[in-house]
Design a protein around this motif. Structure first.
Motif, short mmCIF file in Angstrom:
data_model
loop_
_atom_site.label_atom_id
_atom_site.label_comp_id
_atom_site.label_asym_id
_atom_site.label_seq_id
_atom_site.Cartn_x
_atom_site.Cartn_y
_atom_site.Cartn_z
N SER A 2 0.85 -1.19 0.00
CA SER A 2 0.00 0.00 0.00
C SER A 2 0.88 1.24 0.00
CB SER A 2 -0.88 0.04 1.25
OG SER A 2 -1.67 -1.11 1.34
N PRO A 3 0.44 2.32 -0.66
CA PRO A 3 1.21 3.56 -0.57
C PRO A 3 1.21 4.04 0.89
CG PRO A 3 -0.92 3.95 -1.65
CD PRO A 3 -0.78 2.46 -1.47
N ALA A 112 -1.30 6.67 10.63
CA ALA A 112 -2.60 6.15 10.17
C ALA A 112 -3.53 5.82 11.33
CB ALA A 112 -2.39 4.92 9.28
N ASP A 131 -5.66 8.03 9.18
CA ASP A 131 -5.93 7.72 7.78
C ASP A 131 -7.29 8.26 7.33
OD1 ASP A 131 -7.31 5.86 9.29
OD2 ASP A 131 -6.53 4.09 8.24
N MET B 1 0.06 0.99 10.34
CA MET B 1 -0.27 0.38 9.03
C MET B 1 -0.79 1.44 8.07
SD MET B 1 -0.68 -3.16 8.32
CE MET B 1 -2.37 -3.20 7.67
N SER B 2 -0.22 1.46 6.85
CA SER B 2 -0.77 2.37 5.84
C SER B 2 -2.16 1.90 5.46
CB SER B 2 0.11 2.33 4.58
OG SER B 2 1.43 2.68 4.88
N PRO B 3 -3.05 2.84 5.13
CA PRO B 3 -4.37 2.41 4.65
C PRO B 3 -4.20 1.65 3.33
CG PRO B 3 -4.08 4.79 4.36
CD PRO B 3 -2.92 4.30 5.16
N THR B 4 -5.04 0.66 3.11
CA THR B 4 -4.94 -0.11 1.87
C THR B 4 -5.49 0.71 0.70
OG1 THR B 4 -7.13 -1.06 2.15
CG2 THR B 4 -5.30 -2.26 3.15
N GLN B 7 -9.22 0.97 0.96
CA GLN B 7 -9.65 1.92 2.01
C GLN B 7 -9.53 3.37 1.54
OE1 GLN B 7 -7.01 0.80 5.21
NE2 GLN B 7 -8.64 -0.13 6.40
#
Lengths: 174, 174
Positions: A2-3, A112, A131, B1-4, B7
């Motif tokens: 994921s970015p 996030a 996020d 965690m980065s958002p997917t 998401q």
């Protein structure tokens, strides 16, 4: 992969704000060609109860600056809202992009799941997960005011198109 | 965690398109109160060379539908651009949200590093990395057309504010 949070924010702001600077160059050239005072454009509105061009750009830059700073866990610097000319608005865009470059990407990337608390008008506060704050508040508001700034100028007759709005995005066109 | 990737896309579209549906309700009520034909609003433009409200909403929904479908690795369904009433535009928003719910989130989540190839006008193609496509093309274009639709109605006098634009975002206000 994921970015990261910083990938989904900082370059979006930098590209969009630089694109708006290019749009303002076209507005200045339009005013010169029509022999009109470009401050007319700076104070133009799409409706009597909407903000004028200058305020739209101040808010767009504030969304980028304040949103990124809060995600990075620092107090955003305050920019005074004193711009009355296209040249001053371009300087504000430039100052915002320069500020974005000072932020710690690792801090933003770790934001996030952190709760972000931010002012909503003079009396209230909003609370969102990092996020959600980026995806559902900062980015929509940022794009909103960037688009309204563009729309005011397009409404006034400045010849700009979608590519002027998008700016130097990483695209290959065949 | 980065958002997917899912998401950062699907809920943004769903919330924004549902919000626009609420804005259209206010436009319908405005037209009724003023005893004017709401098709005047549907065909209103901010400038002679900008698209009318109906087309702005068709493009906003297409950005959400086509962008998400391409990230999910499927060919986007084509929606005919035939809407001429507010009721039909609301149906298009609803149909788009229903389509978004059919997409495979895992496919979208795996798309950040995949190359996305998409039509740009009638003759050209754009190529972008999945995450760049979402952050620098789909989201800015989607927000752009959503904002212009809102701005057309605000310009016409419909009483709507920023919260109508943002919609049911996950925020706590103190």
């Amino acid at each position: 992969m994921s970015p990261t949070m910083s990938q989904s924010s900082l370059p979006v702001f930098e590209i969009g704000l630089n694109a708006l600077s290019g749009v303002l160059d076209k507005a200045e050239a339009f005013a010169a060609a029509k022999k009109l005072d470009s401050s007319v454009l700076v104070s133009w509105r799409l409706a009597p109860d909407m903000f004028a061009l200058a305020r739209q750009i101040q808010i767009a830059t504030d969304q980028a600056k304040n949103g990124s700073a809060r995600l990075a866990g620092i107090e955003p610097p305050r920019f005074e809202d004193t711009e009355t000319t296209i040249e001053q608005l371009k300087a504000r865009l430039e100052k915002t992009v320069a500020f974005l470059k000072t932020l710690d990407r690792n801090q933003i990337d770790a934001s996030a799941d952190r709760e972000i608390i931010f002012p909503l008008g003079p009396h209230k506060k909003g609370r969102m997960k990092g996020d959600d704050y980026l995806n559902h508040f900062v980015l929509p508001n940022y794009h909103f005011h960037l688009t309204i700034a563009y729309a005011i100028l397009r409404h006034c007759g400045v010849e700009i198109g979608k590519l002027d709005f998008l700016g130097a995005i990483p695209i290959t066109i065949d």
